[in-house]
Design a protein around this motif. Structure first.
Motif, mmCIF file in Angstrom:
data_model
loop_
_atom_site.group_PDB
_atom_site.id
_atom_site.type_symbol
_atom_site.label_atom_id
_atom_site.label_comp_id
_atom_site.label_asym_id
_atom_site.label_seq_id
_atom_site.Cartn_x
_atom_site.Cartn_y
_atom_site.Cartn_z
ATOM 1 N N UNK A 199 -1.122 -9.088 -16.348
ATOM 2 C CA UNK A 199 -1.800 -7.920 -16.107
ATOM 3 C C UNK A 199 -3.541 -7.933 -16.567
ATOM 4 N N UNK A 200 -3.679 -6.486 -16.716
ATOM 5 C CA UNK A 200 -5.449 -6.134 -16.936
ATOM 6 C C UNK A 200 -5.947 -5.732 -15.666
ATOM 7 N N UNK A 201 -7.186 -5.530 -15.573
ATOM 8 C CA UNK A 201 -8.112 -5.174 -14.798
ATOM 9 C C UNK A 201 -9.842 -4.512 -15.512
ATOM 10 N N UNK A 202 -10.061 -3.437 -15.129
ATOM 11 C CA UNK A 202 -11.188 -3.356 -15.394
ATOM 12 C C UNK A 202 -11.470 -2.346 -16.960
ATOM 13 N N UNK A 203 -12.762 -2.925 -17.716
ATOM 14 C CA UNK A 203 -12.930 -2.355 -18.605
ATOM 15 C C UNK A 203 -14.283 -1.804 -19.101
ATOM 16 N N UNK A 204 -15.193 -0.971 -19.906
ATOM 17 C CA UNK A 204 -16.399 -0.493 -19.783
ATOM 18 C C UNK A 204 -16.613 -0.580 -20.943
ATOM 19 N N UNK A 205 -18.128 -0.547 -21.181
ATOM 20 C CA UNK A 205 -18.404 -0.161 -22.506
ATOM 21 C C UNK A 205 -20.381 0.517 -22.226
ATOM 22 N N UNK A 206 -20.305 1.791 -22.438
ATOM 23 C CA UNK A 206 -21.179 2.444 -22.571
ATOM 24 C C UNK A 206 -22.240 2.134 -23.095
ATOM 25 N N UNK A 207 -23.416 2.256 -23.679
ATOM 26 C CA UNK A 207 -24.467 1.860 -24.078
ATOM 27 C C UNK A 207 -24.223 2.171 -25.332
ATOM 28 N N UNK A 208 -24.571 1.303 -26.052
ATOM 29 C CA UNK A 208 -25.464 2.122 -27.581
ATOM 30 C C UNK A 208 -24.331 2.092 -28.833
ATOM 31 N N UNK A 209 -22.599 1.896 -28.311
ATOM 32 C CA UNK A 209 -21.484 2.003 -28.136
ATOM 33 C C UNK A 209 -20.148 0.934 -28.437
ATOM 34 N N UNK A 210 -19.626 0.328 -29.525
ATOM 35 C CA UNK A 210 -19.358 -1.001 -29.498
ATOM 36 C C UNK A 210 -17.732 -0.759 -28.949
ATOM 37 N N UNK A 211 -16.907 -2.428 -28.454
ATOM 38 C CA UNK A 211 -15.815 -1.755 -28.064
ATOM 39 C C UNK A 211 -15.614 -1.778 -26.538
ATOM 40 N N UNK A 212 -14.936 -2.544 -25.518
ATOM 41 C CA UNK A 212 -14.483 -2.052 -24.315
ATOM 42 C C UNK A 212 -13.545 -0.832 -24.280
ATOM 43 N N UNK A 213 -13.296 -0.442 -23.099
ATOM 44 C CA UNK A 213 -12.287 0.884 -22.659
ATOM 45 C C UNK A 213 -12.053 0.270 -21.383
ATOM 46 N N UNK A 214 -10.676 0.333 -20.987
ATOM 47 C CA UNK A 214 -10.162 0.388 -20.174
ATOM 48 C C UNK A 214 -10.514 1.378 -19.073
ATOM 49 N N UNK A 215 -10.780 0.854 -17.380
ATOM 50 C CA UNK A 215 -10.571 2.410 -16.141
ATOM 51 C C UNK A 215 -9.394 2.784 -15.681
ATOM 52 N N UNK A 216 -9.820 3.943 -15.126
ATOM 53 C CA UNK A 216 -7.752 4.018 -14.771
ATOM 54 C C UNK A 216 -8.611 4.773 -13.762
ATOM 55 N N UNK A 217 -7.807 4.947 -12.473
ATOM 56 C CA UNK A 217 -8.447 4.973 -10.999
ATOM 57 C C UNK A 217 -8.268 6.780 -11.679
ATOM 58 N N UNK A 218 -9.511 7.667 -10.763
ATOM 59 C CA UNK A 218 -10.011 8.553 -10.433
ATOM 60 C C UNK A 218 -10.743 8.704 -9.620
ATOM 61 N N UNK A 219 -11.024 10.703 -9.448
ATOM 62 C CA UNK A 219 -12.203 10.917 -7.722
ATOM 63 C C UNK A 219 -12.897 9.995 -7.490
ATOM 64 N N UNK A 220 -13.810 9.644 -8.987
ATOM 65 C CA UNK A 220 -14.879 8.668 -8.394
ATOM 66 C C UNK A 220 -14.072 6.928 -9.001
ATOM 67 N N UNK A 221 -13.830 6.920 -9.464
ATOM 68 C CA UNK A 221 -13.494 5.573 -9.490
ATOM 69 C C UNK A 221 -12.154 4.748 -8.821
ATOM 70 N N UNK A 222 -12.126 3.610 -7.940
ATOM 71 C CA UNK A 222 -11.700 3.965 -7.321
ATOM 72 C C UNK A 222 -11.660 1.851 -7.275
ATOM 73 N N UNK A 223 -10.295 1.510 -8.074
ATOM 74 C CA UNK A 223 -10.057 0.466 -8.213
ATOM 75 C C UNK A 223 -8.458 -0.309 -6.900
#
Length: 224
Positions: A57-81
């Motif tokens: 299992x798994x998928x794409x993760x994202x880390x914002x600028x100037x922040x620590x740690x990755x968060x999982x991305x979920x599909x939305x109107x703008x995000x397509x996986x």
């Protein structure tokens, strides 16, 4: 000797099995840095090498600028996986983000969880969101129309300028040689001028009034 040979074969087989296991539980992705304009679309991909083993299992993760740690991305109107199984040993994972904004800038990677509580992650892709272009589609169209009209207006001017240049640079006609007449080369003849001089005596005229005196003719006078 035979025992040593068997031990070496067993050791090579174990190495091959370990290598195969490593390849069958890994994520293939390239490290990169991308600059994407605000309002455009971002597309990323990675390949999961599972060798046909289920349960991952798994998928794409994202880390914002100037922040620590990755968060999982979920599909939305703008995000397509989505995912695509290219071969029996690998599956491609795709990520598409439409209408990017400044909050989408950061680090992206694939994170996979295997059944034996082992995780694998691919290389990180750093995304920088730049400012959107100033010119809008409407303005670009109007600019193109203005450029076309300006070109059409300048075309007759250029033609007239070229015509004037070609006209002024025409070669002058060759000079006409002066006409010579045969009479101009002939010297004029000398003319003869005759003069008649008559002398009369008043006293003799009184003495002989009825007798007419004969005129005296002198020789001609020549002028050169």
């Amino acid at each position: 000797m035979k025992r040593a040979y068997r031990c070496s074969l067993t050791f090579l087989a174990l190495l091959c099995m370990i290598k195969v296991c490593e390849l069958c539980s890994s994520v293939k992705a390239s490290r990169a840095t991308k600059f994407v304009a605000e309002g455009s679309r971002l597309q990323l991909s990675c390949e999961v090498l599972h060798c046909g083993l289920p349960g991952w299992t798994g998928g794409w993760v994202f880390q914002e600028l100037d922040r620590a740690g990755f968060t999982s991305l979920t599909p939305s109107k703008r995000i397509e996986m989505s995912n695509y199984t290219s071969t029996a040993n690998g599956t491609h994972l795709f990520l598409r983000i439409h209408n990017l904004n400044q909050t989408d800038a950061g680090a992206y990677k694939c994170l996979i969880y295997w059944p034996d509580s082992v995780t694998s992650s691919g290389h990180v892709t750093y995304v920088n969101v730049t400012a959107a272009a100033v010119d809008s589609p409407g303005r670009s169209l109007s600019h193109r129309v203005l450029l076309c009209l300006g070109s059409l207006m300048c075309f007759p001017v250029v033609l007239g300028f070229v015509w004037c240049l070609t006209r002024n640079h025409r070669l002058p006609p060759p000079p006409v040689p002066p006409r010579t007449s045969f009479a101009a080369g002939v010297k004029p003849k000398k003319e003869l001028v005759y003069a008649e001089v008559t002398l009369s005596d008043s006293r003799r005229q009184n003495d002989h009034p009825k007798q007419a005196s004969e005129p005296t003719v002198y020789s001609s006078v020549h002028f050169s």
